[in-house]
Design a protein around this motif. Sequence first.
Motif, PDB file in Angstrom:
ATOM      1  N   SER A  93     -14.036 -10.478  10.810  1.00  0.00           N
ATOM      2  CA  SER A  93     -13.670 -11.442   9.754  1.00  0.00           C
ATOM      3  C   SER A  93     -13.457 -10.735   8.416  1.00  0.00           C
ATOM      4  CB  SER A  93     -14.764 -12.497   9.622  1.00  0.00           C
ATOM      5  OG  SER A  93     -16.011 -11.879   9.321  1.00  0.00           O
ATOM      6  N   ARG A  94     -14.134  -9.634   8.216  1.00  0.00           N
ATOM      7  CA  ARG A  94     -13.961  -8.875   6.975  1.00  0.00           C
ATOM      8  C   ARG A  94     -12.617  -8.179   6.946  1.00  0.00           C
ATOM      9  NH1 ARG A  94     -14.737  -3.658   5.778  1.00  0.00           N
ATOM     10  NH2 ARG A  94     -15.616  -3.278   7.836  1.00  0.00           N
ATOM     11  N   LEU A  95     -12.138  -7.695   8.122  1.00  0.00           N
ATOM     12  CA  LEU A  95     -10.882  -6.984   8.174  1.00  0.00           C
ATOM     13  C   LEU A  95      -9.672  -7.906   8.127  1.00  0.00           C
ATOM     14  CD1 LEU A  95     -11.723  -4.309  10.889  1.00  0.00           C
ATOM     15  CD2 LEU A  95     -11.707  -4.016   8.419  1.00  0.00           C
ATOM     16  N   LYS A  96      -9.872  -9.194   8.382  1.00  0.00           N
ATOM     17  CA  LYS A  96      -8.739 -10.118   8.356  1.00  0.00           C
ATOM     18  C   LYS A  96      -8.168 -10.263   6.963  1.00  0.00           C
ATOM     19  CE  LYS A  96     -10.052 -12.917  12.362  1.00  0.00           C
ATOM     20  NZ  LYS A  96     -10.468 -14.256  12.833  1.00  0.00           N
ATOM     21  N   THR A  97      -9.023 -10.169   5.962  1.00  0.00           N
ATOM     22  CA  THR A  97      -8.556 -10.338   4.579  1.00  0.00           C
ATOM     23  C   THR A  97      -7.891  -9.088   4.025  1.00  0.00           C
ATOM     24  OG1 THR A  97     -10.749  -9.687   3.768  1.00  0.00           O
ATOM     25  CG2 THR A  97     -10.338 -12.040   4.125  1.00  0.00           C
ATOM     26  N   LEU A  98      -8.118  -7.937   4.645  1.00  0.00           N
ATOM     27  CA  LEU A  98      -7.552  -6.686   4.150  1.00  0.00           C
ATOM     28  C   LEU A  98      -6.148  -6.488   4.697  1.00  0.00           C
ATOM     29  CD1 LEU A  98     -10.638  -4.327   4.591  1.00  0.00           C
ATOM     30  CD2 LEU A  98      -9.894  -5.492   2.505  1.00  0.00           C
ATOM     31  N   ALA A  99      -5.324  -5.830   3.891  1.00  0.00           N
ATOM     32  CA  ALA A  99      -3.949  -5.522   4.317  1.00  0.00           C
ATOM     33  C   ALA A  99      -3.980  -4.383   5.319  1.00  0.00           C
ATOM     34  CB  ALA A  99      -3.103  -5.131   3.112  1.00  0.00           C
ATOM     35  N   PRO A 100      -3.103  -4.397   6.302  1.00  0.00           N
ATOM     36  CA  PRO A 100      -3.093  -3.297   7.288  1.00  0.00           C
ATOM     37  C   PRO A 100      -2.740  -1.967   6.637  1.00  0.00           C
ATOM     38  CG  PRO A 100      -1.154  -4.686   7.524  1.00  0.00           C
ATOM     39  CD  PRO A 100      -2.056  -5.384   6.559  1.00  0.00           C
ATOM     40  N   VAL A 101      -3.379  -0.917   7.105  1.00  0.00           N
ATOM     41  CA  VAL A 101      -3.171   0.422   6.549  1.00  0.00           C
ATOM     42  C   VAL A 101      -1.930   1.040   7.180  1.00  0.00           C
ATOM     43  CG1 VAL A 101      -4.184   2.697   6.211  1.00  0.00           C
ATOM     44  CG2 VAL A 101      -5.638   0.672   6.214  1.00  0.00           C
ATOM     45  N   SER A 102      -1.063   1.594   6.343  1.00  0.00           N
ATOM     46  CA  SER A 102       0.150   2.273   6.821  1.00  0.00           C
ATOM     47  C   SER A 102      -0.004   3.765   6.569  1.00  0.00           C
ATOM     48  CB  SER A 102       1.392   1.742   6.087  1.00  0.00           C
ATOM     49  OG  SER A 102       2.536   2.454   6.506  1.00  0.00           O
ATOM     50  N   TYR A 103       0.083   4.525   7.636  1.00  0.00           N
ATOM     51  CA  TYR A 103      -0.069   5.976   7.531  1.00  0.00           C
ATOM     52  C   TYR A 103       1.264   6.701   7.465  1.00  0.00           C
ATOM     53  CZ  TYR A 103      -4.852   4.933   8.863  1.00  0.00           C
ATOM     54  OH  TYR A 103      -6.122   4.435   8.902  1.00  0.00           O
ATOM     55  N   VAL A 104       2.336   5.998   7.302  1.00  0.00           N
ATOM     56  CA  VAL A 104       3.669   6.599   7.232  1.00  0.00           C
ATOM     57  C   VAL A 104       3.954   6.957   5.785  1.00  0.00           C
ATOM     58  CG1 VAL A 104       6.117   6.266   7.683  1.00  0.00           C
ATOM     59  CG2 VAL A 104       4.413   5.236   9.191  1.00  0.00           C
ATOM     60  N   GLU A 105       4.283   8.227   5.553  1.00  0.00           N
ATOM     61  CA  GLU A 105       4.585   8.709   4.204  1.00  0.00           C
ATOM     62  C   GLU A 105       6.101   8.708   4.003  1.00  0.00           C
ATOM     63  OE1 GLU A 105       3.781  12.586   1.328  1.00  0.00           O
ATOM     64  OE2 GLU A 105       3.086  12.548   3.395  1.00  0.00           O
ATOM     65  N   ILE A 106       6.564   7.875   3.106  1.00  0.00           N
ATOM     66  CA  ILE A 106       7.991   7.764   2.821  1.00  0.00           C
ATOM     67  C   ILE A 106       8.212   8.191   1.373  1.00  0.00           C
ATOM     68  CG2 ILE A 106       9.976   6.228   2.686  1.00  0.00           C
ATOM     69  CD1 ILE A 106       8.595   4.462   4.768  1.00  0.00           C
ATOM     70  N   ARG A 107       8.974   9.247   1.197  1.00  0.00           N
ATOM     71  CA  ARG A 107       9.270   9.728  -0.148  1.00  0.00           C
ATOM     72  C   ARG A 107      10.545   9.060  -0.658  1.00  0.00           C
ATOM     73  NH1 ARG A 107       8.254  16.250  -0.441  1.00  0.00           N
ATOM     74  NH2 ARG A 107       6.032  16.212   0.009  1.00  0.00           N
ATOM     75  N   PRO A 108      10.478   8.446  -1.803  1.00  0.00           N
ATOM     76  CA  PRO A 108      11.711   7.847  -2.346  1.00  0.00           C
ATOM     77  C   PRO A 108      12.693   8.919  -2.762  1.00  0.00           C
ATOM     78  CG  PRO A 108       9.905   7.685  -3.915  1.00  0.00           C
ATOM     79  CD  PRO A 108       9.311   8.202  -2.637  1.00  0.00           C
ATOM     80  N   LYS A 109      13.953   8.644  -2.572  1.00  0.00           N
ATOM     81  CA  LYS A 109      14.987   9.613  -2.898  1.00  0.00           C
ATOM     82  C   LYS A 109      15.123   9.731  -4.406  1.00  0.00           C
ATOM     83  CE  LYS A 109      17.671   8.786   1.306  1.00  0.00           C
ATOM     84  NZ  LYS A 109      18.995   8.391   1.839  1.00  0.00           N
ATOM     85  N   GLY A 110      15.322  10.971  -4.828  1.00  0.00           N
ATOM     86  CA  GLY A 110      15.526  11.211  -6.257  1.00  0.00           C
ATOM     87  C   GLY A 110      14.273  11.081  -7.084  1.00  0.00           C
ATOM     88  N   LYS A 111      13.109  11.198  -6.458  1.00  0.00           N
ATOM     89  CA  LYS A 111      11.866  11.058  -7.206  1.00  0.00           C
ATOM     90  C   LYS A 111      11.654  12.236  -8.138  1.00  0.00           C
ATOM     91  CE  LYS A 111       6.912  10.318  -6.601  1.00  0.00           C
ATOM     92  NZ  LYS A 111       5.817  10.179  -5.635  1.00  0.00           N
ATOM     93  N   ARG A 112      12.019  13.431  -7.707  1.00  0.00           N
ATOM     94  CA  ARG A 112      11.776  14.618  -8.521  1.00  0.00           C
ATOM     95  C   ARG A 112      12.648  14.591  -9.772  1.00  0.00           C
ATOM     96  NH1 ARG A 112      11.825  19.751  -4.606  1.00  0.00           N
ATOM     97  NH2 ARG A 112      10.972  20.691  -6.478  1.00  0.00           N
ATOM     98  N   GLU A 113      13.914  14.128  -9.622  1.00  0.00           N
ATOM     99  CA  GLU A 113      14.777  14.078 -10.787  1.00  0.00           C
ATOM    100  C   GLU A 113      14.340  12.998 -11.761  1.00  0.00           C
ATOM    101  OE1 GLU A 113      15.761  14.259  -7.741  1.00  0.00           O
ATOM    102  OE2 GLU A 113      16.929  16.106  -7.550  1.00  0.00           O
ATOM    103  N   SER A 114      13.894  11.844 -11.220  1.00  0.00           N
ATOM    104  CA  SER A 114      13.524  10.748 -12.098  1.00  0.00           C
ATOM    105  C   SER A 114      12.216  11.010 -12.825  1.00  0.00           C
ATOM    106  CB  SER A 114      13.417   9.451 -11.288  1.00  0.00           C
ATOM    107  OG  SER A 114      12.422   9.592 -10.288  1.00  0.00           O
ATOM    108  N   SER A 115      11.304  11.789 -12.212  1.00  0.00           N
ATOM    109  CA  SER A 115      10.014  12.036 -12.831  1.00  0.00           C
ATOM    110  C   SER A 115      10.099  13.050 -13.967  1.00  0.00           C
ATOM    111  CB  SER A 115       9.016  12.534 -11.778  1.00  0.00           C
ATOM    112  OG  SER A 115       9.463  13.759 -11.220  1.00  0.00           O
TER     113      SER A 115
END
Length: 339
Positions: A93-115
């Motif tokens: 019941s405690r885990l139902k309220t928590l959002a599922p954990v995503s272990y997939v790492e997705i890098r947004p494109k152009g992050k280095r230039e924008s930062s």
Amino acid sequence: MVGRRTRGPKPAADGDEETGTGVNATAEASDYEQIRDQRIKENKERMQKLGIFDLSLQLKSKPSAASKRGRPLKDPSDQTKTKTSLSPARRSSRLKTLAPVSYVEIRPKGKRESSWNGEINIKEGIRPEIYSDEHEKLLGACKETWELSVDGYGEDGKRIYDPVKGETCHQCRQKTLGQHTHCCKCDLVQGQFCGDCLYMRYGENVIEANKNPDWVCPVCRGICNCSLCRKEKGWEPTGNLYRKVINLGYKSVAHYLIQTRRSQPKSETSGAEESMHDDMKQETEEAHLTGGEEMEEVQRVDAKDMGNIDDTGAGVAGDSVEGGTKKKPRRRSTRLTKN
């Protein structure tokens, strides 16, 4: 049981020897087969007593009957039904309220230039990094642009490293194929620069440098910005700055360093500030001098007053006589009497 073979008398001819060997082998084979058949018979009788033989016949008869009738094919929809009909997995019941954990790492494109905010930060070394006009005169230039990642690269786009035929670049310290410079002044390994490093770090073309017999390397010119040379001068390495300095409008890393870290000449505002500072300093010194003179005059007046006081005290002391005090004469009355 097989009996032991005994050696007979020496055969008279080769044909007799072969015949005797064949007879013995046949006798041995027949004895072994008799023993084997006897053991098989005993095992079958034992299985018959235990009922294993009848049970095996029953098991064999069932698959054969099913194979004749043919097995019906499974419907794929049944599998989906069984999967969906399963009860949901039990969760806390405690885990139902928590959002599922995503272990997939997705890098947004152009992050280095924008930062990147357009600022270049280089760590300060133990010595200040200051250049003069002479250093700017030593900067090189090129008439034609140099195409990066082509010379010394293979068809797969990767750099070719060759410890035998390659030449070591002073900047990147990699032994690769391709064109390298040669200094006319030192004629050492420190004068060897690959085409990419020479263009990105100093804004020069390796082809033009090799055509010039009087070309001098950046090390001999005193403008080398490799990590080793900068550490020897007490400065920190710059890292990869080429893309950043190009976005800021500079030709190369050397142009950026020398043009942004030059010793600034004295301007009119700085000269006016210095003159004001000198005037204020002069006024302060004059005020101290005048104040000192006034103090000296006051001290002199005080000394004179102290001298008069001392003289008065000496006169009073002179009136005194040993053993007594000299009486002062009485003043005569100046009042007029009535006749």
